[in-house]
Design a protein around this motif. Structure first.
Motif, short mmCIF file in Angstrom:
data_model
loop_
_atom_site.label_atom_id
_atom_site.label_comp_id
_atom_site.label_asym_id
_atom_site.label_seq_id
_atom_site.Cartn_x
_atom_site.Cartn_y
_atom_site.Cartn_z
N ARG A 1 2.30 1.97 -3.45
CA ARG A 1 1.23 2.31 -4.38
C ARG A 1 0.75 3.74 -4.12
O ARG A 1 0.50 4.50 -5.05
CB ARG A 1 0.08 1.30 -4.24
CG ARG A 1 -0.70 1.12 -5.52
CD ARG A 1 -1.59 -0.10 -5.51
NE ARG A 1 -2.41 -0.19 -4.33
CZ ARG A 1 -2.30 -1.13 -3.41
NH1 ARG A 1 -1.41 -2.08 -3.55
NH2 ARG A 1 -3.08 -1.13 -2.35
N ALA A 2 0.65 4.11 -2.84
CA ALA A 2 0.24 5.48 -2.49
C ALA A 2 1.26 6.49 -3.00
O ALA A 2 0.90 7.55 -3.51
CB ALA A 2 0.08 5.61 -0.97
N GLU A 3 2.56 6.12 -2.91
CA GLU A 3 3.60 7.03 -3.38
C GLU A 3 3.49 7.23 -4.90
O GLU A 3 3.59 8.34 -5.40
CB GLU A 3 4.98 6.46 -3.03
CG GLU A 3 6.10 7.46 -3.16
CD GLU A 3 7.44 6.88 -2.74
OE1 GLU A 3 8.45 7.34 -3.28
OE2 GLU A 3 7.46 5.97 -1.88
N GLU B 1 0.79 6.85 -6.72
CA GLU B 1 -0.42 7.62 -7.02
C GLU B 1 -0.21 9.10 -6.74
O GLU B 1 -0.72 9.96 -7.46
CB GLU B 1 -1.62 7.06 -6.24
CG GLU B 1 -2.18 5.82 -6.91
CD GLU B 1 -3.07 4.98 -6.00
OE1 GLU B 1 -3.41 5.47 -4.90
OE2 GLU B 1 -3.40 3.85 -6.38
N ALA B 2 0.56 9.42 -5.69
CA ALA B 2 0.86 10.82 -5.37
C ALA B 2 1.66 11.44 -6.51
O ALA B 2 1.37 12.57 -6.94
CB ALA B 2 1.62 10.92 -4.06
N ASP C 1 0.83 -1.21 0.00
CA ASP C 1 0.00 0.00 0.00
C ASP C 1 0.86 1.26 0.00
O ASP C 1 0.52 2.25 -0.63
CB ASP C 1 -0.91 0.02 1.23
CG ASP C 1 -1.95 -1.09 1.17
OD1 ASP C 1 -2.19 -1.61 0.07
OD2 ASP C 1 -2.50 -1.43 2.23
#
Ligand SMILES: [Zn+2]
Length: 210
Positions: A40-42, A44-45, A37
């Motif tokens: 993936r968050a990085e 998406e950012a 996660d």
């Protein structure tokens, strides 16, 4: 589930986003992203920042019939069938396996391998290492990315469990040993033949094809 400790480095994530990673490495990164996660968050950012930059770019005129042409292409292009993850194998690995379970090849000492792809730019393989067994000691001719899918291994860099990604450059001399418990199953990408030290592993190298 234990927390993932070892992630994708920024330069490799940048190369992945830019589409410049060789196939073998991009599969390992995609597999890590599918179970991590934080990374993936990085990613998406980054994409949000990229999108904001694009939104600020000057508008270009769209051809009047562009929308109709795009819609008709959408109608005629069949969606490719994307294998889903199965067991410990995330979707990017199942894609490489063409939706089938691994076809392991014995390497001796209970170690098994399946080569998923191999070309000039790198090779991608699954490794199965029984608890307590060591992968022959080796150093690298280049970059090696190893993602743990099941069990764990440890080497001079620390301990790696499910989801952990080890990034090893050519200066690292290491001997991964599988931890206790479940057999260690790893996805590994290398960009140059490994250099084994002992004579016997060197004879095995054609078998490894890495
Ligand atoms: Zn991560």
């Amino acid at each position: 589930m234990t927390q993932i400790q070892h992630h994708i480095s920024d330069d490799i994530l940048d190369a992945y986003r830019a589409g410049t990673l060789p196939h073998a490495f991009s599969v390992v990164v995609a597999a890590h992203l599918s179970i991590c996660d934080a990374c993936r968050a990085e990613l998406e950012a980054y994409d949000l920042v990229g999108g904001a930059l694009l939104a600020g770019a000057p508008q270009t005129e769209m051809q009047p019939d562009a929308r109709a042409r795009i819609m008709s292409q959408l109608d005629t292009t069949p969606a490719p069938a994307v294998p889903r993850g199965s067991g410990v194998f995330p979707a990017p690995v199942m894609t490489e396996l063409k939706g089938q379970p691994p076809k392991w090849r014995m390497l001796g000492g209970g170690i098994r391998q399946q080569i998923l792809s191999a070309d000039q730019e790198g090779s991608l393989r699954l490794l199965y290492i029984p608890p307590g067994k060591a992968v022959p000691e080796h150093s690298h001719g280049g970059l090696e990315l190893t993602l743990v899918l099941q069990g764990s291994f440890s080497d001079s860099e620390g301990e790696f469990a499910r989801g952990d990604l080890e990034t090893a450059y050519d200066d690292l001399d290491h001997q991964p040993i599988a931890g206790p418990g479940l057999p260690c199953i790893c996805l590994a990408a290398t960009d140059a033949p490994l250099r084994f030290h002992a004579l016997v592993p060197r004879l095995l190298q054609p078998l490894f094809r890495i």
